[in-house]
Design a protein around this motif. Structure first.
Motif, PDB file in Angstrom:
ATOM      1  N   HIS A  24      46.250  58.598  20.904  1.00 47.55           N
ATOM      2  CA  HIS A  24      47.459  57.992  21.438  1.00 47.55           C
ATOM      3  C   HIS A  24      47.882  58.611  22.767  1.00 47.55           C
ATOM      4  N   ASP A  25      47.976  59.934  22.793  1.00 46.21           N
ATOM      5  CA  ASP A  25      48.499  60.579  24.006  1.00 46.21           C
ATOM      6  C   ASP A  25      47.462  60.580  25.125  1.00 46.21           C
ATOM      7  N   ASP A  26      46.164  60.574  24.770  1.00 45.92           N
ATOM      8  CA  ASP A  26      45.131  60.399  25.806  1.00 45.92           C
ATOM      9  C   ASP A  26      45.335  59.044  26.495  1.00 45.92           C
ATOM     10  N   ALA A  27      45.675  58.019  25.710  1.00 45.02           N
ATOM     11  CA  ALA A  27      45.856  56.683  26.283  1.00 45.02           C
ATOM     12  C   ALA A  27      46.928  56.716  27.371  1.00 45.02           C
ATOM     13  N   GLY A  65      36.530  63.896  18.999  1.00 46.34           N
ATOM     14  CA  GLY A  65      37.668  64.798  18.796  1.00 46.34           C
ATOM     15  C   GLY A  65      38.621  64.158  17.818  1.00 46.34           C
ATOM     16  N   ASN A  66      39.620  63.479  18.350  1.00 51.64           N
ATOM     17  CA  ASN A  66      40.578  62.806  17.464  1.00 51.64           C
ATOM     18  C   ASN A  66      39.882  61.872  16.483  1.00 51.64           C
ATOM     19  N   ALA A  67      38.792  61.274  16.937  1.00 47.96           N
ATOM     20  CA  ALA A  67      37.999  60.354  16.113  1.00 47.96           C
ATOM     21  C   ALA A  67      36.545  60.543  16.523  1.00 47.96           C
ATOM     22  N   ILE A 110      46.662  62.365  12.130  1.00 48.35           N
ATOM     23  CA  ILE A 110      47.649  62.195  13.205  1.00 48.35           C
ATOM     24  C   ILE A 110      47.445  60.867  13.943  1.00 48.35           C
ATOM     25  N   HIS A 111      46.186  60.492  14.151  1.00 50.52           N
ATOM     26  CA  HIS A 111      45.886  59.330  15.008  1.00 50.52           C
ATOM     27  C   HIS A 111      45.419  58.105  14.231  1.00 50.52           C
ATOM     28  N   GLY A 112      45.295  58.207  12.898  1.00 51.77           N
ATOM     29  CA  GLY A 112      44.776  57.102  12.100  1.00 51.77           C
ATOM     30  C   GLY A 112      43.254  57.046  12.179  1.00 51.77           C
ATOM     31  N   GLY A 114      49.834  77.490  17.437  1.00 51.65           N
ATOM     32  CA  GLY A 114      48.864  76.451  17.138  1.00 51.65           C
ATOM     33  C   GLY A 114      49.472  75.254  16.439  1.00 51.65           C
ATOM     34  N   ASN A 115      48.615  74.246  16.197  1.00 53.21           N
ATOM     35  CA  ASN A 115      49.022  73.145  15.311  1.00 53.21           C
ATOM     36  C   ASN A 115      47.983  72.952  14.205  1.00 53.21           C
ATOM     37  N   ARG A 116      46.708  73.161  14.511  1.00 57.64           N
ATOM     38  CA  ARG A 116      45.684  73.006  13.463  1.00 57.64           C
ATOM     39  C   ARG A 116      45.703  74.225  12.541  1.00 57.64           C
ATOM     40  N   ALA A 146      45.889  78.224  16.400  1.00 58.02           N
ATOM     41  CA  ALA A 146      44.907  77.409  17.140  1.00 58.02           C
ATOM     42  C   ALA A 146      45.369  75.969  17.283  1.00 58.02           C
ATOM     43  N   GLU A 147      45.347  75.513  18.517  1.00 56.95           N
ATOM     44  CA  GLU A 147      45.655  74.112  18.840  1.00 56.95           C
ATOM     45  C   GLU A 147      44.392  73.281  18.636  1.00 56.95           C
ATOM     46  N   PHE A 148      44.551  71.993  18.306  1.00 58.53           N
ATOM     47  CA  PHE A 148      43.432  71.140  17.889  1.00 58.53           C
ATOM     48  C   PHE A 148      42.256  71.118  18.878  1.00 58.53           C
ATOM     49  N   ASN A 149      42.512  70.857  20.169  1.00 56.21           N
ATOM     50  CA  ASN A 149      41.397  70.696  21.120  1.00 56.21           C
ATOM     51  C   ASN A 149      40.563  71.966  21.230  1.00 56.21           C
ATOM     52  N   ILE A 150      41.232  73.115  21.206  1.00 59.01           N
ATOM     53  CA  ILE A 150      40.513  74.384  21.330  1.00 59.01           C
ATOM     54  C   ILE A 150      39.837  74.708  20.001  1.00 59.01           C
ATOM     55  N   HIS A 196      51.369  65.147  24.450  1.00 55.52           N
ATOM     56  CA  HIS A 196      50.621  66.305  24.965  1.00 55.52           C
ATOM     57  C   HIS A 196      49.832  66.008  26.252  1.00 55.52           C
ATOM     58  N   ASP A 197      48.935  65.005  26.141  1.00 53.95           N
ATOM     59  CA  ASP A 197      47.881  64.882  27.162  1.00 53.95           C
ATOM     60  C   ASP A 197      48.392  64.414  28.515  1.00 53.95           C
ATOM     61  N   VAL A 198      49.509  63.699  28.514  1.00 51.11           N
ATOM     62  CA  VAL A 198      50.082  63.239  29.784  1.00 51.11           C
ATOM     63  C   VAL A 198      50.376  64.439  30.688  1.00 51.11           C
TER      64      VAL A 198
HETATM   65  C1  BDR Z   1      45.802  67.474  21.183  1.00 54.09           C
HETATM   66  O1  BDR Z   1      45.063  67.066  20.031  1.00 54.09           O
HETATM   67  C2  BDR Z   1      45.067  65.662  19.927  1.00 54.09           C
HETATM   68  O2  BDR Z   1      45.605  65.292  18.690  1.00 54.09           O
HETATM   69  C3  BDR Z   1      45.870  65.109  21.065  1.00 54.09           C
HETATM   70  O3  BDR Z   1      45.234  63.983  21.639  1.00 54.09           O
HETATM   71  C4  BDR Z   1      45.972  66.246  22.044  1.00 54.09           C
HETATM   72  O4  BDR Z   1      44.932  66.212  23.008  1.00 54.09           O
HETATM   73  C5  BDR Z   1      47.106  68.118  20.730  1.00 54.09           C
HETATM   74  O5  BDR Z   1      46.844  69.230  19.920  1.00 54.09           O
END
Ligand code: BDR
Ligand code: CA
Length: 312
Positions: free
Chosen positions: A15-18, A38-40, A81-83, A155-157, A161-165, A238-240
């Motif tokens: 979603h936020d990448d979009a 990543g997200n999918a 998070i993204h379906g 983090g969130n994951r 740690a945040e998801f992308n990392i 986030h990504d914006v």
């Molecule tokens: C990041 O992970 C994804 O869910 C989002 O697109 C964003 O890039 C946030 O942790």
């Protein structure tokens, strides 16, 4: 296009990448879009990128898919998070065009060498970027820098740690250690720009065709975030931030820090270790850590970008 910053977007829509792609299409010159799992899974993030390029009238922008899994870690996606589609919440027309290739890494290398000064803007796991830097270390000299969404003070994951990392810590570590100038939009920044109900209405009203669909994306994204947190007004965009950091630097406050990625820790794997110490012996800063954002101004820019989408 003269005067617009040149960017290569590497993403996993999401979603936020979009929204990051839409904002870049208005305020930057997109030299290409590459996709990563990543997200999918990769086929879905690539399909979603094709859909979003159609939305913003950028169907002629080159699009290449890349890594279908992290360098070392097992692939794990973010349907929670993204379906399942990676971009649930709205029905979009089938994309008008296929991807141009599945060789994102070489596309990145060739595009950077042909366009010195371009910015890399990764908003997913850093697998493609790490591979490109491994194959072609000279890229570090040829880019202006890497403005990425990832990491943060928490983090969130996992707790740290945040998801992308977290998805690909080995890739992230290679990128932070590459010598490139890094601009980091971490969670402590991105959680300042939430898709509140009032802002979702602004998106809905910004465009007669795509406004309601993009609002649908934000409603889904926010519903998922609210169901998983006890204190969120909506989903963070986030990504914006990784795009706006380049196109609208006046919206941000920052500090220069050394950042390294933990790849070994039993409970900290994927953590971005940001050195906030004042000791003179601290490591030299390698990252502009974005700390604050003027969220209302940033949302204004997002709405302006949506208004610029073609009427179709
Ligand atoms: C990041 O992970 C994804 O869910 C989002 O697109 C964003 O890039 C946030 O942790
Ligand atoms: Ca993303």
């Amino acid at each position: 296009m003269a005067g617009k910053l040149k960017v290569l977007l590497d993403c996993d829509p999401g979603h936020d990448d979009a929204f990051a792609i839409i904002v870049a299409s208005k305020f930057a010159e997109i030299l290409g879009v590459t996709t990563v799992a990543g997200n999918a899974p990769l086929d879905l993030t690539t399909k979603n990128a094709r859909v979003v390029l159609d939305i913003c009238g950028a169907s002629s922008v080159q699009l290449h898919s890349g890594a279908s899994r992290p360098l070392v870690a097992e692939p794990i996606h973010a349907a929670y998070i993204h379906g399942e589609s990676g971009m649930d919440g709205a029905n979009f027309a089938a994309p008008s065009r296929p991807a141009d290739s599945s060789d994102a890494v070489h596309f990145i290398i060739e595009t950077v060498r042909a366009n010195p000064g371009v910015w890399l803007v990764p908003t997913g796991p850093l697998t493609n970027i790490a591979l490109a830097l491994r194959v072609a270390p000279d890229l570090v000299e040829n880019i202006s820098g890497i403005s990425l969404m990832g990491g943060g003070r928490f983090g969130n994951r996992t707790a740290m740690a945040e998801f992308n990392i977290w998805c690909d810590p080995e890739a992230a570590s290679a990128v932070f250690d590459s010598g490139a100038k890094i601009v980091m939009s971490g969670l402590h920044l991105t959680h300042q720009i939430m898709a509140t109900p009032a802002r979702i209405e602004m998106v809905r009203n910004a465009h007669s065709v795509v406004g309601p669909k993009l609002a649908g994306l934000l409603e889904f994204f926010s519903k998922m975030y609210k169901s998983l947190h006890d204190d969120f007004e909506g989903a963070p965009l986030h990504d914006v931030c990784a795009v706006l950091a380049l196109t609208h630097p006046q919206f941000f406050g920052s500090s220069e820090r050394h950042v390294a990625v933990e790849i070994d820790g039993a409970i900290t794997r994927g953590m971005t270790v940001i050195d906030y110490r004042h000791v003179v012996s601290r490591a030299k800063a390698n990252t502009t850590v974005l700390e604050t954002i003027d969220a209302d101004a940033a949302f204004g820019a997002i709405v302006e970008a949506i208004r610029a989408c073609p009427e179709r």
